[in-house]
Design an enzyme around this catalytic site. Structure first.
Site, PDB file in Angstrom:
ATOM      1  N   ASP A 185       7.123  -6.367   3.094  1.00 21.64           N
ATOM      2  CA  ASP A 185       6.931  -7.690   2.508  1.00 21.64           C
ATOM      3  C   ASP A 185       6.391  -7.438   1.095  1.00 21.64           C
ATOM      4  OD1 ASP A 185       6.753 -10.415   2.277  1.00 21.64           O
ATOM      5  OD2 ASP A 185       5.042 -10.647   3.612  1.00 21.64           O
ATOM      6  N   SER A 188      -7.627  -7.965   5.073  1.00 24.01           N
ATOM      7  CA  SER A 188      -8.696  -7.850   6.072  1.00 24.01           C
ATOM      8  C   SER A 188     -10.037  -7.524   5.428  1.00 24.01           C
ATOM      9  CB  SER A 188      -8.336  -6.791   7.101  1.00 24.01           C
ATOM     10  OG  SER A 188      -7.338  -7.286   7.939  1.00 24.01           O
ATOM     11  N   ASP A 220      -2.857 -12.875  15.304  1.00 24.68           N
ATOM     12  CA  ASP A 220      -3.510 -12.059  16.345  1.00 24.68           C
ATOM     13  C   ASP A 220      -4.501 -12.888  17.175  1.00 24.68           C
ATOM     14  OD1 ASP A 220      -4.975 -12.136  13.993  1.00 24.68           O
ATOM     15  OD2 ASP A 220      -5.602 -10.042  14.058  1.00 24.68           O
ATOM     16  N   ASP A 258       0.913  -0.380   8.177  1.00 27.80           N
ATOM     17  CA  ASP A 258       1.034   0.704   7.195  1.00 27.80           C
ATOM     18  C   ASP A 258      -0.236   1.517   6.984  1.00 27.80           C
ATOM     19  OD1 ASP A 258      -0.363  -1.347   6.072  1.00 27.80           O
ATOM     20  OD2 ASP A 258       0.742  -1.416   4.189  1.00 27.80           O
ATOM     21  N   ASP A 259      -1.356   1.094   7.552  1.00 24.16           N
ATOM     22  CA  ASP A 259      -2.593   1.857   7.369  1.00 24.16           C
ATOM     23  C   ASP A 259      -3.037   2.524   8.663  1.00 24.16           C
ATOM     24  OD1 ASP A 259      -3.331  -0.358   8.769  1.00 24.16           O
ATOM     25  OD2 ASP A 259      -5.130  -0.782   7.604  1.00 24.16           O
ATOM     26  N   HIS A 263       5.687 -12.644   7.859  1.00 27.23           N
ATOM     27  CA  HIS A 263       6.313 -11.321   7.855  1.00 27.23           C
ATOM     28  C   HIS A 263       6.479 -10.772   9.279  1.00 27.23           C
ATOM     29  CE1 HIS A 263       6.213  -6.834   6.473  1.00 27.23           C
ATOM     30  NE2 HIS A 263       7.424  -7.232   6.812  1.00 27.23           N
ATOM     31  N   ARG A 291       0.850  -1.193   0.000  1.00 28.46           N
ATOM     32  CA  ARG A 291       0.000   0.000   0.000  1.00 28.46           C
ATOM     33  C   ARG A 291       0.886   1.243   0.000  1.00 28.46           C
ATOM     34  NH1 ARG A 291      -4.434  -2.495   4.184  1.00 28.46           N
ATOM     35  NH2 ARG A 291      -2.589  -2.893   5.429  1.00 28.46           N
TER      36      ARG A 291
END
Ligand SMILES: *[C@@H]1O[C@H](CO)[C@@H](O)[C@H](O)[C@H]1NC(C)=O
Length: 441
Positions: free
Chosen positions: A138, A316, A285, A206-207, A184, A111
């Site tokens: 990654d 996701s 998670d 990253d978001d 990763h 992204r």
């Protein structure tokens, strides 16, 4: 900056005082003009026979001179606010040596919007030395790599070397992405801890966009995490932190939670060593949320989130983003956490206060809450006694209704704390709760 300027001012003041002292000495030693030509110069500088009188005179002139100096200094002090740089509450500089280094590990893939994440981190970071930013990428996505590279030496750019597909059982083919994420994470976190001077790391994706006091929050919570073995993470995230569901006047409020929130979280080296050895192939998670990994430990989380997700596509669920994540309120007011007393988070203290607060609250019905028929300022307790009653009430009140390994999101000892129509509500199991039922899902 501030320290440099203050020492400059101190230096200047010292010179000013010394100069005046020298002047006083000279003036005192000097005889009136007329007498100067009448005899040898050194005579004028020689003490007269009246030594005691001289000393008294000297003391008197010093006294008056010192009085003047004192007056000048106090004037300088009273105008300090004018020359001192205005304290910037948004970004206090942290420069003291010997302070712990907390690296920020950014997990990136494909992204290009990682830019927003990095820009906010750099904008709010109080010190480059204390918070090195490591971006682990990654997926080998060239455009994203170019964005990360454009930050030059401001970030450390790591590239996960193994881009191969992972062999998964046929029914998990569609979950290939989750396997890659797990691989990763393991690689990236172990890279961050490869540097032996890193005893903790904060992991963001990253978001995520961070709040102005994101760094302040983690700096303050590091000693709390280190000193309490019943804690295993600090998260910046409130799963029920949507606007309207948090108390806007309680930006400084923190909780313990039995639910691992992720989404901007701090982990210690010891916890990583324990997890790395058995790190899962996928769904890391939810694996963290299993009793075998959690082992009764809690995380700290804020009332108002210090991270915000600005995009949840890719692996996701986009739907989940649209329904909940998009509306999470990001804290905007800087809370000086490092200056606050946080000992209330210690297990014993916290548990006993929490139980008193929750089970001392008036019991109300779901209808009263939903229809806004509560009288008084609260807090109020809404009781659930089964998985189904929890789910129905949670869903209808707009809070997260899912459970992982029996733990509701944000839950602490089964209790979910949220704000509703301006009042504090505790969705709680009956008094005497002892443990979670992992079959509740
Ligand atoms: C380890 O971390 C420290 C502090 O962040 C940094 O100064 C140093 O360069 C790092 N060393 C390596 C080998 O990455």
């Amino acid at each position: 900056m501030i320290r440099k300027r203050s020492s400059l001012i101190l230096c200047g003041t010292f010179l000013f005082v010394s100069w005046n002292a020298v002047l006083v000495l000279l003036l005192w030693g000097r005889t009136p003009q007329g007498q100067l030509g009448n005899g040898p110069r050194d005579l004028a500088l020689m003490p007269t026979s009246d030594v005691v009188g001289d000393v008294i005179r000297m003391a008197e002139s010093f006294e008056s001179e010192l009085g003047k100096q004192k007056e000048i200094l106090s004037q300088i002090l009273s105008h300090q606010s004018l020359w001192k740089p205005r304290p910037n509450r948004k970004r206090p500089k942290v420069n003291a040596p010997g302070q712990p280094v907390i690296p920020i590990l950014v997990i990136a893939c494909n992204r290009v919007t990682v830019r927003r994440c990095l820009d906010k981190l750099l904008q709010h970071r109080p010190s480059a030395e204390l918070h090195p930013i490591i971006v682990s990428q990654d997926c080998g996505h060239a455009d994203t790599a170019a964005v990360i590279a454009s930050y030059g030496s401001k970030v450390t750019h790591l590239k996960q070397p193994d881009l191969s597909d992972i062999a998964v059982r046929p029914e998990h083919k569609k979950f290939q992405g989750y396997y890659k994420i797990s691989r990763h994470y393991r690689w990236a976190i172990s890279q961050a801890f490869r540097n032996i001077s890193h005893s903790s790391v904060v992991i963001v994706e990253d978001d995520l966009e961070v709040a102005p006091d994101f760094f302040e929050y983690f700096r303050a919570l590091l000693p709390v995490l280190k000193s309490d073995p019943s804690l295993w993470c600090v998260s910046a995230w409130n799963d029920n932190g949507r606007d309207g569901y948090v108390d806007p006047g309680k930006a400084d409020l923190l909780y313990r939670t039995d639910f691992f929130p992720g989404l901007g979280w701090m982990l210690l080296r010891e916890a990583w060593e324990e997890l790395e050895a058995k790190w899962p192939a996928s769904f890391w998670d939810d694996w963290m949320r299993q009793p075998e990994q959690r082992r009764g430990r809690a995380c700290v989380r804020p009332e108002i989130s210090r991270t915000l997700t600005f995009g949840r596509q890719g692996v996701s669920l986009g739907q989940f983003y649209d329904k909940y994540l998009k509306y999470i309120k990001l804290n905007s007011e800087f809370v000086p956490f490092t200056k606050l007393e946080l000992s209330y988070l210690k297990e014993e203290t916290y548990r006993s206060n929490f139980d008193k607060e929750v089970y001392g609250a008036a019991v109300v019905t779901y209808e009263d809450v939903k229809q806004g028929q509560l009288t008084g300022s609260g807090p109020f307790r809404l009781q659930y006694s089964s998985k189904d009653s929890f789910k129905v009430m949670a869903k209808n009140l707009g809070i997260m209704d899912d459970l992982k390994s029996g733990v509701p999101r944000t839950g602490y000892r089964g209790v979910v704390s949220f704000f509703y129509r301006g009042r504090r509500i505790y969705l709680a199991p009956p008094p005497g709760w002892t443990q979670y039922d992992p079959t509740w899902s």
